[in-house]
Enzyme design. Structure first.
Site, PDB file in Angstrom:
ATOM      1  N   GLY A  67       1.643  -1.410  14.447  1.00 15.10           N
ATOM      2  CA  GLY A  67       0.453  -2.005  15.063  1.00 15.10           C
ATOM      3  C   GLY A  67      -0.635  -2.334  14.076  1.00 15.10           C
ATOM      4  CG  LEU A  68       0.064  -4.258  11.202  1.00 14.53           C
ATOM      5  CD1 LEU A  68      -0.022  -5.744  10.878  1.00 14.53           C
ATOM      6  CD2 LEU A  68       0.812  -3.510  10.113  1.00 14.53           C
ATOM      7  CB  CYS A  69      -5.271   0.107  12.103  1.00 20.70           C
ATOM      8  SG  CYS A  69      -4.657   1.748  11.721  1.00 20.70           S
ATOM      9  CG  ASN A  70      -5.837  -6.286  14.274  1.00 18.89           C
ATOM     10  OD1 ASN A  70      -6.022  -6.761  15.386  1.00 18.89           O
ATOM     11  ND2 ASN A  70      -6.434  -6.752  13.197  1.00 18.89           N
ATOM     12  CB  THR A 100      -8.265   1.182  14.701  1.00 22.36           C
ATOM     13  OG1 THR A 100      -7.075   0.579  15.223  1.00 22.36           O
ATOM     14  CG2 THR A 100      -8.556   2.452  15.478  1.00 22.36           C
TER      15      THR A 100
END
Length: 501
Positions: free
Chosen positions: A401-404, A126
């Site tokens: 979402g794992l910042c992805n 992100t």
């Protein structure tokens, strides 16, 4: 690949906080060694460190330590100080912001469009994606490695791509390793970009996000002509402590950063505030001009201790790479072989390749694996449910979402309109509402297991036992009923059994 059994001999002593626990979130932060904290504590107690902007003996001591550790850190990454500089930042995200702010200010001063073109890979974190908001729409997301290669070869015509004839600067950014799947991306792209004679690729710089890659991989800056222009890092992901980041800058590309308008304390030689404003910035080195305010000098001193202890415990990053590559193969093999009695797989594992050979190649794969758990009929169990149950067993994972966002969209095959509908239904990144973990049969996130230098084969086996015992329909916990339309996973533990309904 080789498993480093020697780690088992010192893990309880060096990592007492891991006793009785299975820690599988090294992608978030790895764990600091006891001897690192002890060494840092001894240095702090034995020495008087002052603000390096002062002229006292304590200040000089801090300043000399910072200079020494800066050079030592470059050497740790194989970067010759003659060709590279290192700028300390709060974290990798702050390093990325430093690059984009500089390009923005340069573009506003020199580009007819007043902005710069930005290209980023779909596997970007992100923090890389966020750069696009400063380009006034002049950005493009590369949806695959092949698309990047076509762009570098000049065979990808698109009005969204950078054209030098417009006089616009360009920045191409991508992660060295996906923080979601652990897939490693080609490190040859910055060199190809720099060597290109294509008009459309001129004045385009490269930014490598190495935060995930550097945790278990030896970075190589031995060839300045093949290296990225800018590389962002987070040291807590490598050493566990200190909480500190950095930007490694190729000196021949450093002039780009000198256009940043903002200046902070310690970065100027002279400044006026009355009448006509004037500022003369420091320009002896890149880091002098860009490290705003007082450096986190205690953290930098801790970094010197971390590098020393890391080498003592693990010898080299190459050794860590071999060790963690062995473990991720073992984890992948174990998860991929788990099946329900009807033959359906227990896990859906996300990656570009599903072959064992991919996970056996550290050039292609890091020590991270993303997956979801399926019931015997193929419907999904919410990722936060899995993380919560693992937590009860002292197994610590990461879910969501794992910042992805690009990884979630591509691997889970979630379309933009589905993201919008989920958001309208109340789904939020980082939320723990179990009813929104599965929407219209599709998971909205994943579970991630990531390994580190001090991980052991026992960690992996305990985790595999947990998945088998909990979620396979032959295990201790039984799946009684589910609502696949709403994706609701409520559970209650009764007499050692788990009821999902």
């Amino acid at each position: 690949m080789s498993y480093n059994k020697r780690i088992e001999s010192f893990r309880d002593e060096e990592y007492p906080m891991l006793r009785g626990k299975v820690y599988l979130d090294h992608g978030g932060t790895t764990i600091y060694a006891k001897s690192l904290i002890e060494k840092f504590s001894t240095k702090m107690i034995s020495n008087l460190y002052g603000n390096p902007h002062s002229a006292s003996d304590p200040a000089h001591l801090s300043g000399s330590e910072i200079d020494r550790i800066r050079e030592e850190t470059l050497q740790f990454f194989g970067a010759d100080p003659e060709h590279f500089d290192l700028i300390f930042t709060a974290n990798a995200t702050a390093a990325i912001k430093l690059v984009e702010e500089s390009l923005r200010d340069l573009a506003q001063a020199s580009s007819p469009s007043g902005t710069f073109w930005y290209g980023y890979h779909k596997d970007a974190h992100t923090s890389l994606v966020g750069v696009r908001e400063l380009t006034f729409g002049a950005h493009h997301c590369f949806k695959s490695d092949d698309e990047v290669e076509q762009w570098l070869n000049g065979s990808l015509p698109s009005p969204l791509l950078h054209t030098a004839s417009s006089g616009t600067l360009g920045l191409f950014a991508y992660p060295g390793q996906s923080n979601m799947t652990g897939r490693r991306l080609p490190l040859a792209w910055p060199g190809k970009l720099r060597r290109s004679t294509l008009p459309a690729l001129q004045d385009t710089y490269s930014l490598l996000d190495a935060a995930a890659l550097a945790t278990t991989c030896q970075l190589d800056f031995s060839d300045p002509e093949a290296a990225p222009d800018f590389t962002s890092l987070s040291f807590y992901k490598i050493f566990g402590f200190p909480d500190l980041g950095a930007l490694i800058v190729r000196r021949k590309s450093g002039h780009i950063l000198s256009w940043r308008k903002y200046f902070g304390g310690g970065t100027v030689n002279m400044l006026t505030v009355y009448h006509e404003p004037m500022v003369h910035r420091k320009d002896e080195t890149l880091h002098d001009a860009l490290e705003d305010g007082t450096l986190p000098f205690h953290n930098i001193i801790a970094l010197g201790c971390a590098i020393e202890i890391h080498k003592k415990l693990f010898t080299s990053m190459t050794s860590i790479s071999k060790h963690t590559s062995f473990l991720i193969q073992h984890l992948y093999s174990g998860l991929s072989q788990l099946h329900h009695r009807n033959g359906n797989p227990v896990c859906t594992i996300y990656n570009e390749s599903s072959s064992f050979s991919h996970y056996a190649n550290p050039t292609l794969q890091g020590a991270t694996l993303a997956f979801n758990i399926c019931r015997f009929d193929g419907t999904y169990i919410g990722n936060t449910t899995i993380e919560s149950l693992a937590n009860e067993r002292k197994i610590f994972l990461r879910s969501g979402g794992l910042c992805n966002p690009g990884g979630i969209a591509s691997y889970l095959k979630v379309e933009p309109w589905q993201f919008k509908r989920a958001y309208s239904s109340g789904f939020r990144c980082g939320g723990d509402d179990e009813e929104l973990q599965i929407i219209h049969g599709k998971p909205t996130g994943v579970v991630r297991a990531s390994l580190g230098a001090m991980s052991t084969i026992e960690d992996v086996d305990k985790f595999l036992d947990f998945i088998r015992e909990t979620f396979a329909d032959t295990g201790t916990y039984q799946l009684l009923k589910h609502d696949s339309h709403q994706g609701q996973d409520s559970f209650a533990a009764k007499s050692g059994q788990l009821f999902l309904g």
